[in-house]
Design a protein around this motif. Structure first.
Motif, PDB file in Angstrom:
ATOM      1  N   PRO A   1      -1.287   2.214   4.498  1.00 53.72           N
ATOM      2  CA  PRO A   1      -0.275   2.285   5.558  1.00 53.72           C
ATOM      3  C   PRO A   1      -0.865   2.435   6.958  1.00 53.72           C
TER       4      PRO A   1
ATOM      5  N   PHE B   1       4.794  10.116   6.680  1.00 55.95           N
ATOM      6  CA  PHE B   1       5.302   8.788   6.343  1.00 55.95           C
ATOM      7  C   PHE B   1       5.887   8.106   7.573  1.00 55.95           C
TER       8      PHE B   1
ATOM      9  N   GLU C   1      -3.269  -4.515  -0.139  1.00 56.85           N
ATOM     10  CA  GLU C   1      -3.029  -3.650  -1.302  1.00 56.85           C
ATOM     11  C   GLU C   1      -4.120  -2.592  -1.390  1.00 56.85           C
TER      12      GLU C   1
ATOM     13  N   SER D   1      11.385  -1.961   4.510  1.00 56.90           N
ATOM     14  CA  SER D   1      11.186  -1.500   3.145  1.00 56.90           C
ATOM     15  C   SER D   1      12.006  -2.326   2.163  1.00 56.90           C
TER      16      SER D   1
ATOM     17  N   GLU E   1       7.855  -1.270  -2.044  1.00 63.71           N
ATOM     18  CA  GLU E   1       7.808   0.063  -2.641  1.00 63.71           C
ATOM     19  C   GLU E   1       8.353   0.039  -4.061  1.00 63.71           C
TER      20      GLU E   1
ATOM     21  N   ARG F   1       6.702   9.766   1.133  1.00 64.06           N
ATOM     22  CA  ARG F   1       8.085  10.086   1.515  1.00 64.06           C
ATOM     23  C   ARG F   1       8.452  11.517   1.123  1.00 64.06           C
TER      24      ARG F   1
ATOM     25  N   ASP G   1       7.153   5.255  -1.816  1.00 64.80           N
ATOM     26  CA  ASP G   1       5.816   5.735  -1.459  1.00 64.80           C
ATOM     27  C   ASP G   1       5.795   7.254  -1.625  1.00 64.80           C
TER      28      ASP G   1
ATOM     29  N   ASN H   1       4.444   4.436   9.107  1.00 63.20           N
ATOM     30  CA  ASN H   1       5.286   3.350   8.598  1.00 63.20           C
ATOM     31  C   ASN H   1       6.347   2.906   9.596  1.00 63.20           C
TER      32      ASN H   1
ATOM     33  N   THR I   1       0.814  -1.209   0.000  1.00 69.22           N
ATOM     34  CA  THR I   1       0.000   0.000   0.000  1.00 69.22           C
ATOM     35  C   THR I   1       0.852   1.265   0.000  1.00 69.22           C
ATOM     36  N   THR I   2       0.209   2.353  -0.395  1.00 70.69           N
ATOM     37  CA  THR I   2       0.855   3.665  -0.411  1.00 70.69           C
ATOM     38  C   THR I   2      -0.078   4.721   0.163  1.00 70.69           C
ATOM     39  N   VAL I   3       0.434   5.896   0.307  1.00 70.62           N
ATOM     40  CA  VAL I   3      -0.258   7.097   0.784  1.00 70.62           C
ATOM     41  C   VAL I   3      -0.690   6.889   2.232  1.00 70.62           C
TER      42      VAL I   3
ATOM     43  N   LYS J   1       7.181  -3.731   3.705  1.00 69.33           N
ATOM     44  CA  LYS J   1       6.589  -2.690   2.854  1.00 69.33           C
ATOM     45  C   LYS J   1       7.232  -2.751   1.468  1.00 69.33           C
TER      46      LYS J   1
END
Length: 388
Positions: A20, A59, A94, A68, A37, A45, A42, A63, A14-16, A35
């Protein structure tokens, strides 16, 4: 200090923020969270100031405790590495738009074939079907569509909650689904696919206690009600929410106006509902004479639910926040200095959960994670989309 999920391994794609925030719950509870990436990292960041190396404030908060690994899912090598990792994990999370994971060859059915006990969670903006399902979703869109902005607004003008509340609500809802699926798996029910949309999660959160006018569809419901109230005092604001008539009367006594308890406008709950604006004016005029500290001292002595309205800076030093250990401060050395982290809100048998490690640099654990599945340096580089 304690942990709960130390035997659980999570593959976090996942992102944003919504995803997260979900996996942050699992990391706080002791799960190993890997995580995944893209080579660019992401997007969070690069959001907010200051940015230290590949770290930024939001972030870092969502996180913590994760590892990572850089994998380029546009390459066959990256997708192959992802499948190997997923086969060794308990959970995959996801938050791509619906259909993306299937087009990558990484959908639930594919990964389940490799790992039948897999718990697979999909977070989307609007759900897998329907007229908005293919839309990118951001928090403010969901606040608008869920009715949140309309409810927060006053005098016909909408207003948004000044934090990414829909993202965070959704993350917590997804974490709840994952934890329930893990319990079911432990009872022998196998893996599961959990799907949560931001729109559904936010409406469910918003409306549970906001359905007074919308539950009994065949009855006429009065819109008159007792409302939350905030009041200006001599040096700030206080917030009040009373549920019982006696609490309204007790406040009058605290403020030296017991005579108002027998005032026909306030003597019964039904009368108070009809004359709530009058109560606000009377109580507001009385409270305006006191400082927040004086008023809180008086109302606390009477066990009344009255609180000062704190700024964020005041909240950090509020005595109950300090007593709860809500925040932790760590020194990250010369590069970043001291940083303030949120601690998890859970206490297990009276003990706080073990505080997660710091947020990872981009690709910090690629060698550890991919080396653990037998990849050498060249294979790790190719999985990350690098040409040799």
């Amino acid at each position: 200090m304690t942990t709960l999920l130390n035997s659980i391994k999570v593959l976090d794609m996942t992102t944003v923020l919504s995803g997260p925030a979900c996996t942050s719950v699992l990391a706080h509870m002791g799960a190993e969270v890997i995580k995944v990436e893209a080579p660019s990292g992401d997007i969070m960041r690069n959001v907010g100031e200051p940015r230290i190396e590949t770290l930024a404030p939001i972030f870092m908060q969502v996180n913590r405790g994760k590892k990572s690994v850089v994998i380029d899912l546009r390459t066959e090598e990256g997708k192959a590495a992802l499948r190997v990792l997923a086969a060794q994990c308990d959970v995959v999370v996801e938050n791509f738009r619906p259909g993306v994971m299937e087009r990558l060859g990484l959908g639930y059915d594919t990964l389940k074939a490799d790992n039948p006990d897999l718990v697979y969670a999909s977070i989307s903006g609007f759900g897998a079907e329907g007229p908005w399902s293919d839309m990118r979703a951001y928090d403010l869109m969901i606040q608008a569509l869920s009715g949140f902005m309309g409810m927060q607004g006053r005098h016909g003008e909408p207003e948004y909650v000044q934090c990414a509340i829909a993202d965070k609500i959704t993350g917590r809802a997804a974490a709840e689904g994952i934890l329930a699926a893990l319990v079911a798996r432990g009872a022998g029910q196998g893996g599961a696919h959990i799907a949560v949309s931001m729109l559904d999660a936010t409406i469910e959160f918003l409306m549970e206690d906001s359905m007074a006018l919308h539950t009994f569809l065949d009855r006429t419901v009065s819109k008159e009600r007792l409302n939350h109230a905030k009041f200006k005092v001599a040096d700030g604001w206080v917030s009040i929410l009373f549920l019982q008539l006696e609490e309204y009367h007790s406040l009058f006594r605290v403020l030296g106006r017991e005579d108002l308890c027998s005032d026909a406008r306030f003597a019964t709950r039904e009368a108070l509902v009809r004359h709530f604006a009058d109560w606000q004016r009377e109580a507001g005029a009385l409270m305006a004479q006191w400082s927040a500290e004086e008023l809180i001292a008086m109302t606390r002595a009477a066990k009344l639910p009255v609180a000062p309205v704190l700024t964020q800076e005041q909240m950090f030093t509020f005595d109950q926040v300090v007593a709860n250990g809500t925040f932790a401060v760590r020194d990250l050395g010369e590069a970043a200095g001291r940083v303030r982290y949120l601690n998890g809100p859970w206490r297990i048998n009276g003990a706080a959960l073990t505080s997660p490690a710091d947020a990872p640099r981009l690709g910090e654990h690629s060698a550890e994670i991919l080396g653990g599945i037998g990849y050498d340096a060249a294979m790790i580089a190719r999985a990350a989309g690098k040409t040799l």
